[in-house]
Design a protein around this motif. Structure first.
Motif, PDB file in Angstrom:
ATOM      1  N   TYR A   1       0.820  -1.260   0.086  1.00 51.09           N
ATOM      2  CA  TYR A   1      -0.088   0.143  -0.084  1.00 51.09           C
ATOM      3  C   TYR A   1       0.803   1.146  -0.040  1.00 51.09           C
ATOM      4  N   ILE A   2       1.817   1.214   0.655  1.00 54.71           N
ATOM      5  CA  ILE A   2       2.663   2.218   0.964  1.00 54.71           C
ATOM      6  C   ILE A   2       3.635   2.522  -0.568  1.00 54.71           C
ATOM      7  N   LEU A   3       3.790   1.463  -0.951  1.00 47.79           N
ATOM      8  CA  LEU A   3       4.764   1.716  -2.634  1.00 47.79           C
ATOM      9  C   LEU A   3       3.758   2.170  -3.578  1.00 47.79           C
ATOM     10  N   GLY A   4       2.408   1.615  -3.179  1.00 49.88           N
ATOM     11  CA  GLY A   4       1.345   1.933  -4.323  1.00 49.88           C
ATOM     12  C   GLY A   4       0.921   3.312  -4.210  1.00 49.88           C
ATOM     13  N   GLY A   5       0.991   3.906  -3.149  1.00 49.41           N
ATOM     14  CA  GLY A   5       0.631   5.266  -2.758  1.00 49.41           C
ATOM     15  C   GLY A   5       1.812   6.162  -3.352  1.00 49.41           C
ATOM     16  N   ALA A   6       3.110   5.740  -3.169  1.00 51.23           N
ATOM     17  CA  ALA A   6       4.110   6.552  -3.518  1.00 51.23           C
ATOM     18  C   ALA A   6       4.272   6.681  -4.962  1.00 51.23           C
ATOM     19  N   PHE A   7       3.894   5.661  -5.572  1.00 53.29           N
ATOM     20  CA  PHE A   7       3.821   5.542  -6.982  1.00 53.29           C
ATOM     21  C   PHE A   7       2.773   6.396  -7.719  1.00 53.29           C
ATOM     22  N   LEU A   8       1.557   6.587  -7.084  1.00 49.34           N
ATOM     23  CA  LEU A   8       0.582   7.359  -7.439  1.00 49.34           C
ATOM     24  C   LEU A   8       0.760   8.753  -7.289  1.00 49.34           C
ATOM     25  N   ALA A   9       1.567   9.042  -6.180  1.00 54.90           N
ATOM     26  CA  ALA A   9       1.902  10.481  -5.869  1.00 54.90           C
ATOM     27  C   ALA A   9       2.856  10.999  -7.170  1.00 54.90           C
ATOM     28  N   VAL A  10       3.989  10.079  -7.283  1.00 55.86           N
ATOM     29  CA  VAL A  10       5.040  10.762  -8.321  1.00 55.86           C
ATOM     30  C   VAL A  10       4.264  10.467  -9.797  1.00 55.86           C
ATOM     31  N   ALA A  11       3.417   9.629 -10.003  1.00 57.79           N
ATOM     32  CA  ALA A  11       2.623   9.692 -11.206  1.00 57.79           C
ATOM     33  C   ALA A  11       1.737  10.959 -11.667  1.00 57.79           C
ATOM     34  N   SER A  12       1.018  11.271 -10.363  1.00 57.67           N
ATOM     35  CA  SER A  12       0.092  12.287 -10.482  1.00 57.67           C
ATOM     36  C   SER A  12       0.712  13.766 -10.728  1.00 57.67           C
ATOM     37  N   ASN A  13       2.268  13.790 -10.054  1.00 58.62           N
ATOM     38  CA  ASN A  13       2.802  15.083 -10.062  1.00 58.62           C
ATOM     39  C   ASN A  13       4.062  14.966 -10.988  1.00 58.62           C
ATOM     40  N   TYR A  14       4.220  14.205 -11.889  1.00 54.19           N
ATOM     41  CA  TYR A  14       5.326  14.143 -12.544  1.00 54.19           C
ATOM     42  C   TYR A  14       5.557  15.267 -13.660  1.00 54.19           C
ATOM     43  N   ASP A  15       4.560  15.808 -14.163  1.00 52.15           N
ATOM     44  CA  ASP A  15       4.724  16.891 -14.920  1.00 52.15           C
ATOM     45  C   ASP A  15       5.255  18.209 -14.132  1.00 52.15           C
ATOM     46  N   LYS A  16       5.056  18.055 -12.759  1.00 51.48           N
ATOM     47  CA  LYS A  16       5.378  19.087 -11.970  1.00 51.48           C
ATOM     48  C   LYS A  16       6.813  19.072 -11.270  1.00 51.48           C
ATOM     49  N   LEU A  17       7.146  17.837 -11.206  1.00 50.15           N
ATOM     50  CA  LEU A  17       8.569  17.388 -10.961  1.00 50.15           C
ATOM     51  C   LEU A  17       9.591  17.329 -11.868  1.00 50.15           C
ATOM     52  N   PHE A  18       9.123  16.828 -13.072  1.00 48.53           N
ATOM     53  CA  PHE A  18      10.170  16.536 -14.210  1.00 48.53           C
ATOM     54  C   PHE A  18      10.004  17.414 -15.371  1.00 48.53           C
TER      55      PHE A  18
END
Length: 88
Positions: A31-48
Motif C-alpha cells: 500500500y505504501i509503495l502504491g501510494g508513493a507511485f501514485l503520488a509521483v505519477a500524478s505530479n510527474y509534470d510538476k517534478l520533471f
C-alpha cells in the motif's frame, strides 16, 4: 436491447470485481509503495516536466536563432548601387 444487455454485463462484472478486491488482503508495504507511485505519477509534470520543457524550449530557440542567422542577408563588397538621374 443490446445496449441494455451490454450495460448489465458491464455493471455485473464491475460488482464482481469490487467484491473480489474487498476480499484481497495486501501487506502494508504494498500500500505504501502504491501510494508513493501514485503520488509521483500524478505530479510527474510538476517534478520533471518543467526541466524537460525548459531544455526542449531552449534547444528549439537556439535552433531558430541559428536558422535566422543563416537566412540573414550578408553584405557583399561587389554590390554597387545604381545612380539616380538627379544631379545636384
Amino acid at each position: 436491447m443490446r445496449v441494455w444487455l451490454a450495460c448489465f454485463l458491464v455493471l455485473f462484472a464491475l460488482a464482481q470485481l469490487f467484491d473480489w478486491i474487498e476480499e484481497l488482503k495486501l501487506p502494508l508495504p504494498i500500500y505504501i509503495l502504491g501510494g508513493a507511485f501514485l503520488a509521483v505519477a500524478s505530479n510527474y509534470d510538476k517534478l520533471f516536466g518543467t526541466y524537460f520543457r525548459d531544455v526542449t524550449e531552449t534547444s528549439i530557440e537556439a535552433q531558430l536563432e541559428e536558422h535566422q542567422l543563416d537566412l540573414s542577408p550578408q553584405p557583399s563588397a561587389s554590390v554597387s548601387l545604381p545612380e539616380s538621374g538627379v544631379k545636384d
